[in-house]
Design a protein around this motif. Structure first.
Motif, PDB file in Angstrom:
ATOM      1  N   ARG A 238      31.723   9.492  17.020  1.00 30.71           N
ATOM      2  CA  ARG A 238      31.750   8.809  15.734  1.00 30.71           C
ATOM      3  C   ARG A 238      30.513   7.926  15.589  1.00 30.71           C
ATOM      4  O   ARG A 238      29.752   7.721  16.543  1.00 30.71           O
ATOM      5  CB  ARG A 238      33.026   7.964  15.634  1.00 30.71           C
ATOM      6  CG  ARG A 238      34.337   8.738  15.861  1.00 30.71           C
ATOM      7  CD  ARG A 238      34.807   9.450  14.636  1.00 30.71           C
ATOM      8  NE  ARG A 238      35.206   8.499  13.606  1.00 30.71           N
ATOM      9  CZ  ARG A 238      36.427   7.967  13.518  1.00 30.71           C
ATOM     10  NH1 ARG A 238      37.365   8.273  14.394  1.00 30.71           N
ATOM     11  NH2 ARG A 238      36.719   7.121  12.540  1.00 30.71           N
ATOM     12  N   ARG A 264      31.742  14.187  15.186  1.00 35.76           N
ATOM     13  CA  ARG A 264      33.047  14.442  14.575  1.00 35.76           C
ATOM     14  C   ARG A 264      32.922  14.904  13.129  1.00 35.76           C
ATOM     15  O   ARG A 264      33.635  15.807  12.689  1.00 35.76           O
ATOM     16  CB  ARG A 264      33.886  13.157  14.639  1.00 35.76           C
ATOM     17  CG  ARG A 264      35.224  13.216  13.908  1.00 35.76           C
ATOM     18  CD  ARG A 264      36.170  14.157  14.581  1.00 35.76           C
ATOM     19  NE  ARG A 264      37.497  14.138  13.974  1.00 35.76           N
ATOM     20  CZ  ARG A 264      38.434  15.022  14.279  1.00 35.76           C
ATOM     21  NH1 ARG A 264      38.186  15.968  15.168  1.00 35.76           N
ATOM     22  NH2 ARG A 264      39.619  14.968  13.710  1.00 35.76           N
ATOM     23  N   HIS A 265      32.027  14.283  12.361  1.00 40.55           N
ATOM     24  CA  HIS A 265      31.973  14.525  10.925  1.00 40.55           C
ATOM     25  C   HIS A 265      30.714  15.304  10.535  1.00 40.55           C
ATOM     26  O   HIS A 265      29.603  14.903  10.898  1.00 40.55           O
ATOM     27  CB  HIS A 265      32.026  13.194  10.163  1.00 40.55           C
ATOM     28  CG  HIS A 265      33.305  12.448  10.381  1.00 40.55           C
ATOM     29  ND1 HIS A 265      33.360  11.183  10.925  1.00 40.55           N
ATOM     30  CD2 HIS A 265      34.586  12.814  10.155  1.00 40.55           C
ATOM     31  CE1 HIS A 265      34.628  10.789  11.006  1.00 40.55           C
ATOM     32  NE2 HIS A 265      35.385  11.757  10.542  1.00 40.55           N
ATOM     33  N   GLY A 321      35.243   8.654  19.692  1.00 36.68           N
ATOM     34  CA  GLY A 321      36.239   7.855  19.008  1.00 36.68           C
ATOM     35  C   GLY A 321      36.871   6.794  19.874  1.00 36.68           C
ATOM     36  O   GLY A 321      37.663   5.991  19.393  1.00 36.68           O
ATOM     37  N   GLN A 329      39.706  10.319  19.833  1.00 34.46           N
ATOM     38  CA  GLN A 329      39.891  11.655  19.280  1.00 34.46           C
ATOM     39  C   GLN A 329      40.740  12.482  20.254  1.00 34.46           C
ATOM     40  O   GLN A 329      41.062  12.041  21.344  1.00 34.46           O
ATOM     41  CB  GLN A 329      38.548  12.327  19.005  1.00 34.46           C
ATOM     42  CG  GLN A 329      37.665  11.588  18.014  1.00 34.46           C
ATOM     43  CD  GLN A 329      38.275  11.413  16.637  1.00 34.46           C
ATOM     44  OE1 GLN A 329      37.996  10.435  15.938  1.00 34.46           O
ATOM     45  NE2 GLN A 329      39.124  12.327  16.224  1.00 34.46           N
TER      46      GLN A 329
END
Length: 426
Positions: A238, A264-265, A321, A329
């Motif tokens: 993250r 992650r994104h 995370g 996560q």
């Protein structure tokens, strides 16, 4: 009165929420799709019993797979509707369920938007994943006679403390569910403290996800192509975590160790690539389909939906995370594939799973990024310990399966009663 005040806040914030959604759509065009759906607009679907499942983003959408599969087998005459709130979640739903389900936005939590949504779809049952508690949705569903179940439900101690500050509001919300099916006894106890009458415990649906064979084989092919080169995976990182981990690893890792980095994104892929370039780290991007060369320091996983392949490739995984207070996560996927895991201090979203994995020897806990680097170096140098952790991880993942079957047993009576009502609703 509390829900009225809540709705007033939504109304005041709505122009900013709409502008932010359109702004995010510049980088993630999915956010600009079907804006009317955010207000419950849309044509009325065919008259057929509908089972509706809401999963806010990627993790919840993937976690729902075992339950969606069980629903399709048990209720083949029902249509499946899956809703999300994020663009990444919507993309994941299309990837996983596009051939078997309708995909839509869950409206913003305004009373008339939720009423329009419920009139449009007339669901026999609404299934909310994990932490999706929307007061106006609950109120309107109860008014319309639509049962709602909160499944795979989790509630961290810090979230429970925040809800407890608004005790009456929280009680009204949690008592609006026809069923709450919690992941752990601790989660159930926190829901009880907020006023939920009889939450059940069924385990974590994420344990029921089978590693996709095609992805595992892909990771094994990568492994064969890289030969004996060690691979350290930074998984589902993250914002802010990549810098922390790379600072700790960059000068410690031997030059032959390949760092596989999977943010992650997806909207952060380019940002992370720029950060690597600024640091002078040679990189290869997965989206180019080229394999990293001998001089490549970082292999950037900038493609969606391949995390199992990365776990099958890696010798050790540091799970994102968990290095900032974000809750961690999913570590279960890595364990299921047999990849040794290093966790940071912040895993409150996976509290029980993280504690069990550490206790069984499938994962290590590190206090900070420096400690994670030390643990990773130690594991990369100790093949026998990695093999033991891999075996422990697979045993851990297998031992906790069965949540989907237990959840189905709890929600089937709600589906049976709701199906008859949905077909006779005006």
């Amino acid at each position: 009165m509390t829900r009225t005040f809540y709705t007033l806040i939504w109304l005041i914030a709505l122009p900013l929420i709409l502008l932010r959604t359109l702004w995010r759509g510049r980088r993630e065009p999915v956010y600009r799709e079907d804006i009317g759906g955010r207000f419950g607009a849309g044509g009325r679907p065919l008259r057929r019993p509908t089972l509706w499942l809401h999963a806010v983003s990627v993790g919840e959408t993937r976690a729902a797979a075992p339950l969606v599969g069980a629903l399709r087998v048990r209720f083949p005459g029902h249509r499946i509707l899956i809703t999300q709130m994020t663009a990444a979640g919507r993309a994941t739903a299309r990837e996983l369920y596009g051939d078997v389900a309708d995909i839509a936005w869950l409206p913003w939590d305004l009373p008339w938007a939720q009423r329009a949504f419920l009139r449009r779809w007339r669901p026999a049952l609404g299934i909310m994943m994990e932490t999706e508690i929307w007061p106006n949705l609950l109120h309107e569903a109860n008014r319309a006679g639509v049962p709602l179940a909160l499944v795979n439900a989790r509630l961290s101690a810090r979230s429970a403390a925040r809800y407890a500050r608004l005790a009456a509001f929280a009680r009204e919300a949690v008592t609006g569910f026809s069923a709450i099916v919690a992941q752990t006894d601790a989660d159930a106890a926190r829901f009880v403290a907020l006023g939920a009458p009889r939450p059940a415990v069924a385990g974590n649906l994420k344990f029921d996800i089978d590693p996709p064979p095609a992805q595992v084989q892909q990771g094994q092919r990568w492994r064969a192509a890289l030969g004996e080169r060690p691979v350290l995976l930074l998984a589902s990182t993250r914002e802010g975590e990549e810098a922390l981990l790379l600072d700790a690893l960059q000068t410690r890792l031997p030059p032959d160790v390949l760092i596989a980095l999977v943010p992650r994104h997806p909207q952060r892929f380019d940002e992370v690539a720029t950060m690597l370039a600024v640091r002078g780290l040679s990189q290869c991007r997965r989206s180019t389909a080229a394999l990293p060369g001998e001089g490549t320091r970082v292999w950037l996983g900038d493609a969606m939906g391949e995390l199992f392949a990365w776990y099958a490739l890696a010798d050790v995984a540091i799970i994102g995370g968990s290095w900032r207070p974000l809750g961690g996560q999913n570590l279960i996927e890595a364990c299921a594939v047999g990849c040794p895991v290093i966790l940071g201090p912040h895993t409150f979203n996976f509290e029980q799973a993280a504690a069990d994995a550490v206790a069984l020897g499938a994962a290590l806990r590190a206090a900070d990024a420096d400690a994670a680097a030390h643990a990773a170096l130690s594991l990369l140098a100790d093949a026998s310990r990695r093999h033991a952790m891999a075996a422990a991880g697979q045993s851990f993942a297998l031992a906790h399966r069965g949540a989907a079957a237990r959840t189905m047993a709890l929600i089937e009576p709600l589906i049976a009663s709701g199906s008859a009502r949905s077909l006779t609703a005006p």
